[in-house]
Design a protein around this motif. Sequence first.
Motif, PDB file in Angstrom:
ATOM      1  N   VAL A   1       0.846  -1.194   0.000  1.00 50.97           N
ATOM      2  CA  VAL A   1       0.000   0.000   0.000  1.00 50.97           C
ATOM      3  C   VAL A   1       0.881   1.244   0.000  1.00 50.97           C
ATOM      4  CG1 VAL A   1      -1.881   1.225   1.149  1.00 50.97           C
ATOM      5  CG2 VAL A   1      -1.738  -1.281   1.308  1.00 50.97           C
ATOM      6  N   ALA A   2       0.673   2.096  -0.975  1.00 56.23           N
ATOM      7  CA  ALA A   2       1.429   3.343  -1.060  1.00 56.23           C
ATOM      8  C   ALA A   2       0.841   4.381  -0.120  1.00 56.23           C
ATOM      9  CB  ALA A   2       1.417   3.874  -2.493  1.00 56.23           C
ATOM     10  N   GLY A   3       1.688   5.225   0.417  1.00 60.06           N
ATOM     11  CA  GLY A   3       1.203   6.371   1.160  1.00 60.06           C
ATOM     12  C   GLY A   3       0.703   7.452   0.219  1.00 60.06           C
ATOM     13  N   LEU A   4       0.133   8.480   0.778  1.00 60.01           N
ATOM     14  CA  LEU A   4      -0.348   9.603  -0.031  1.00 60.01           C
ATOM     15  C   LEU A   4       0.718  10.681  -0.170  1.00 60.01           C
ATOM     16  CD1 LEU A   4      -2.676  11.206  -1.407  1.00 60.01           C
ATOM     17  CD2 LEU A   4      -3.248  12.076   0.878  1.00 60.01           C
ATOM     18  N   ASN A   5       1.450  10.927   0.899  1.00 61.29           N
ATOM     19  CA  ASN A   5       2.385  12.045   0.965  1.00 61.29           C
ATOM     20  C   ASN A   5       3.819  11.589   0.699  1.00 61.29           C
ATOM     21  OD1 ASN A   5       0.470  14.150   1.970  1.00 61.29           O
ATOM     22  ND2 ASN A   5       0.242  12.662   3.640  1.00 61.29           N
ATOM     23  N   PRO A   6       4.725  12.540   0.405  1.00 59.43           N
ATOM     24  CA  PRO A   6       6.133  12.176   0.238  1.00 59.43           C
ATOM     25  C   PRO A   6       6.650  11.409   1.459  1.00 59.43           C
ATOM     26  CG  PRO A   6       5.775  14.455  -0.430  1.00 59.43           C
ATOM     27  CD  PRO A   6       4.491  13.989   0.198  1.00 59.43           C
ATOM     28  N   HIS A   7       7.405  10.356   1.209  1.00 64.54           N
ATOM     29  CA  HIS A   7       7.981   9.520   2.265  1.00 64.54           C
ATOM     30  C   HIS A   7       6.904   8.922   3.167  1.00 64.54           C
ATOM     31  CE1 HIS A   7      12.001  11.988   2.012  1.00 64.54           C
ATOM     32  NE2 HIS A   7      11.503  11.654   0.828  1.00 64.54           N
ATOM     33  N   ALA A   8       5.690   8.749   2.615  1.00 66.74           N
ATOM     34  CA  ALA A   8       4.560   8.232   3.401  1.00 66.74           C
ATOM     35  C   ALA A   8       4.330   9.077   4.643  1.00 66.74           C
ATOM     36  CB  ALA A   8       4.769   6.769   3.769  1.00 66.74           C
ATOM     37  N   GLY A   9       4.507  10.391   4.491  1.00 62.89           N
ATOM     38  CA  GLY A   9       4.222  11.323   5.574  1.00 62.89           C
ATOM     39  C   GLY A   9       5.377  11.597   6.497  1.00 62.89           C
ATOM     40  N   GLU A  10       6.428  10.761   6.449  1.00 61.49           N
ATOM     41  CA  GLU A  10       7.607  10.949   7.316  1.00 61.49           C
ATOM     42  C   GLU A  10       7.202  11.167   8.769  1.00 61.49           C
ATOM     43  OE1 GLU A  10      11.074  10.181   7.584  1.00 61.49           O
ATOM     44  OE2 GLU A  10      11.119  11.147   5.622  1.00 61.49           O
TER      45      GLU A  10
END
Length: 348
Positions: free
Chosen positions: A221-230
Amino acid sequence: MNSPAASMAITLGDPAGIGPEIIAKAFRQAPEATRGAFVAGDVATMRRASQALALPGQPAWPVAQIEHIAEAAAVPRGCIPVLQVVAAPAQDIVLGRISAEAGRVAGDCVVWAARAALRGEIAAIVTAPLHKEALAAAGFPYPGHTELLQAEAAAHAGLAVDGMPVRMMLANDELRTVLVSIHMSLRDAITAVSFGSVLETLRITHRALHRMLGRTPRIGVAGLNPHAGEGGLFGSEEHDIIAPAIAAARAEGIDADGPHAPDTVFMRARARPGMPGEFDVVVAMYHDQGLIPVKYLGVEKGVNVTLGLPLVRTSPDHGTAFDIAGTGQADASSLVEALRMARTLAGA
């Protein structure tokens, strides 16, 4: 294929685009993939496309008009069977030009095929490309094939459209991705990332891939934000929405993992000869996030599959290509792969 219900319908696509051309090429170049299939469309359009592809001094690939679905299986090899399901397009349809008339023809072919499939008269639908602007100009209130088919399936089942949730999967030999949202603005797509939409996507993906693979699929599952939100530095959707949906899916026995950084999860899922990917499929949060990686690997092998419908529908991984329509340059490889995928999914 010796029964109507075992046949596959190839919808014409936008007659101003490359759809008729790649259909003619598919019948000529891949007889094993087109075996028993027929074109749901317009005979005159297919004859023009076939004639345009004829080599100098050689006859055009013959087009045979059939009156009933069952006749497709009896059409001789080397001939394109066409069932006339739309009124012949007006002569003012111009190759490479958007028009309401072309959109009407393309949309009507899809509606006919959807209803035939829902009645059990055909095993699968393979849709040649249509143009979304032309479809809208013709008065269809849907942004594309997926939503039109969803509406037809819901109406057939007596459900509201949202009672028939569907998802788009794009697949090739190396990568599969399923989208949480499809054709909408990026701003709206971000809003569409909800606990319910992510969980529903995981459920649909699990069911579909389990049928395809014969085992429990591994879903990244991919995150929505860069770096999965960091860790919340770049957004909270991963922590607040996506991770809880993954946890709920895992509680149902779904092998979902993430959320992962979107810029690396597709590389981890990519399969190579003798080296399977870490995941069988990636669930992406919006259209371009999921489609760019698959298309970068090669449009000619990509196949679009609609998941969640009570029918099999595949399509090539490209659009109408108005800029090369009628030039003979269009590559039919993706359509051939879509035919092969549809045959596999339908068991035809």
